[in-house]
Design a protein around this motif. Sequence first.
Motif, PDB file in Angstrom:
ATOM      1  N   GLY A 276       0.820  -1.204   0.000  1.00  9.19           N
ATOM      2  CA  GLY A 276       0.000   0.000   0.000  1.00  9.19           C
ATOM      3  C   GLY A 276       0.854   1.255   0.000  1.00  9.19           C
ATOM      4  O   GLY A 276       0.466   2.285  -0.559  1.00  9.19           O
TER       5      GLY A 276
ATOM      6  N   LEU B 126      -9.385   4.653  -1.611  1.00  8.98           N
ATOM      7  CA  LEU B 126      -9.089   3.944  -0.367  1.00  8.98           C
ATOM      8  C   LEU B 126      -9.956   2.697  -0.229  1.00  8.98           C
ATOM      9  O   LEU B 126      -9.505   1.679   0.309  1.00  8.98           O
ATOM     10  CB  LEU B 126      -9.281   4.874   0.825  1.00  8.98           C
TER      11      LEU B 126
ATOM     12  N   MET C 162      -8.206   0.184  -2.362  1.00  9.48           N
ATOM     13  CA  MET C 162      -7.032  -0.315  -1.646  1.00  9.48           C
ATOM     14  C   MET C 162      -7.438  -1.317  -0.569  1.00  9.48           C
ATOM     15  O   MET C 162      -6.757  -2.325  -0.358  1.00  9.48           O
ATOM     16  CB  MET C 162      -6.269   0.844  -1.020  1.00  9.48           C
ATOM     17  N   ALA C 163      -8.562  -1.047   0.090  1.00  6.76           N
ATOM     18  CA  ALA C 163      -9.005  -1.916   1.182  1.00  6.76           C
ATOM     19  C   ALA C 163      -9.423  -3.288   0.669  1.00  6.76           C
ATOM     20  O   ALA C 163      -8.964  -4.323   1.176  1.00  6.76           O
ATOM     21  CB  ALA C 163     -10.153  -1.250   1.945  1.00  6.76           C
TER      22      ALA C 163
ATOM     23  N   LYS D  83     -16.225   3.062   1.831  1.00  7.22           N
ATOM     24  CA  LYS D  83     -14.925   3.134   2.487  1.00  7.22           C
ATOM     25  C   LYS D  83     -14.977   2.437   3.845  1.00  7.22           C
ATOM     26  O   LYS D  83     -14.118   1.593   4.149  1.00  7.22           O
ATOM     27  CB  LYS D  83     -14.480   4.581   2.659  1.00  7.22           C
TER      28      LYS D  83
ATOM     29  N   VAL E  19     -12.994  -1.084   4.518  1.00  7.67           N
ATOM     30  CA  VAL E  19     -11.920  -1.052   5.508  1.00  7.67           C
ATOM     31  C   VAL E  19     -12.173  -2.063   6.624  1.00  7.67           C
ATOM     32  O   VAL E  19     -11.249  -2.757   7.074  1.00  7.67           O
ATOM     33  CB  VAL E  19     -11.769   0.374   6.088  1.00  7.67           C
TER      34      VAL E  19
ATOM     35  N   CYS F 179     -11.337  -5.334   5.263  1.00  5.97           N
ATOM     36  CA  CYS F 179      -9.889  -5.442   5.129  1.00  5.97           C
ATOM     37  C   CYS F 179      -9.238  -5.816   6.458  1.00  5.97           C
ATOM     38  O   CYS F 179      -8.369  -6.704   6.512  1.00  5.97           O
ATOM     39  CB  CYS F 179      -9.335  -4.120   4.613  1.00  5.97           C
TER      40      CYS F 179
ATOM     41  N   LEU G  16      -5.949   2.643   6.497  1.00  7.21           N
ATOM     42  CA  LEU G  16      -7.095   2.874   5.619  1.00  7.21           C
ATOM     43  C   LEU G  16      -8.315   3.365   6.379  1.00  7.21           C
ATOM     44  O   LEU G  16      -9.197   4.009   5.799  1.00  7.21           O
ATOM     45  CB  LEU G  16      -7.426   1.600   4.840  1.00  7.21           C
TER      46      LEU G  16
END
Length: 379
Positions: A83, A246, A249-250, A320, A324, A327, A359
Amino acid sequence: MSDYFNDTHEQVRQTARKFIATHVLPYIDDWEEAGEFPRELYKQAGDAGILGVGFPESLGGIGEGDVFMKVAVSEELMRSTSGGLVAGLGSLDIGLPPVAKWARPEVKEAIVPPVLRGEKIAALAVTEPGGGSDVANIKTRAVRDGGHYVVNGSKTFITSGMRADHYTVAVRTGGDGHGGVSLLLIDRDMPGFSTGKKLRKMGWWASDTAELFFEDCRVPANRLIGAENAGFIAIMSNFLFERLSLSIMAYMTAEIALEAAMAWAGQREAFGRPVKGFQVTRHKLVDMATQVDVAREYTYRCAALMQAGKNPVKQVAMAKNFAVEVCEKVTREAVQIHGGMGYMRESVVERLYRDAKILSIGGGTDEIMKELIGKQMGL
């Protein structure tokens, strides 16, 4: 793959995948330990066209307004398993959009193309030592003095802070609250600007993170981005895509952790059989896969709303927070399935577990997201 992607998206995805396989994966473990990746990687990414995705063709970009092209590239960059690398390489995605949209023509034409080519690095500087998510109450002050603004204050937790060439900086030009905030484009070599020491972090090791200091820093007035005292709107507009990123990414961090856990459970034996031979492990992997799938698909739905020209503030904040949470759960379980090996630095799930935590903080904390969702709900 999802129905949201077309052939062009897949071509761009393959380009990003090849870039990661060739230029990143053979070296990422060393870069993580070193706490940075080579600056030349920006140029290599620029040459591959990766940095320009989402920016106007007139400034050297491709796919402006094509949200799913950006999603495809973002997913493949996360295959780096770092990340920090993605955040550092992608700091232009939060630092450059206000410049590309609202800076004076001569400024955007001078600044944006070299950044998209990977010759220069752009960063966003909003967070201050006295507060993170409370953007409306930033303290860094910019006072007009003839043809310049004189800036005094500091920023912290700035991604690419140590080596960026250009910083999009939130400053106070007016009174208290969001109505007094502006954006200035400040260059590294402007008098009165300096950086502090490189900050050491729990995760995202490969990204450089720094404090910035402005001591009577003189910034030409034509570096004002948009109208004076209208910076808060630009910052909020920027946040929508940052939060979508984000979310990506999570769920990608979780997906990579899930894949690693499945591979380990298939090869690791306990009591005479593979770990996945135990029902408790299989069910755990099923739950992890379900959570990842839902997080991904809901994020795609938010991207589709953005693609359609909507402003899904509530939905993106929900995406998000949900992604998260998934994640953090999935990376924790992946470490658990790996047992002692999951605690070792040589294990990719150890890195993913550490990287997951930021995150829920970056782009607005979970708590701020809930307040934002509540307001959208009329609560």
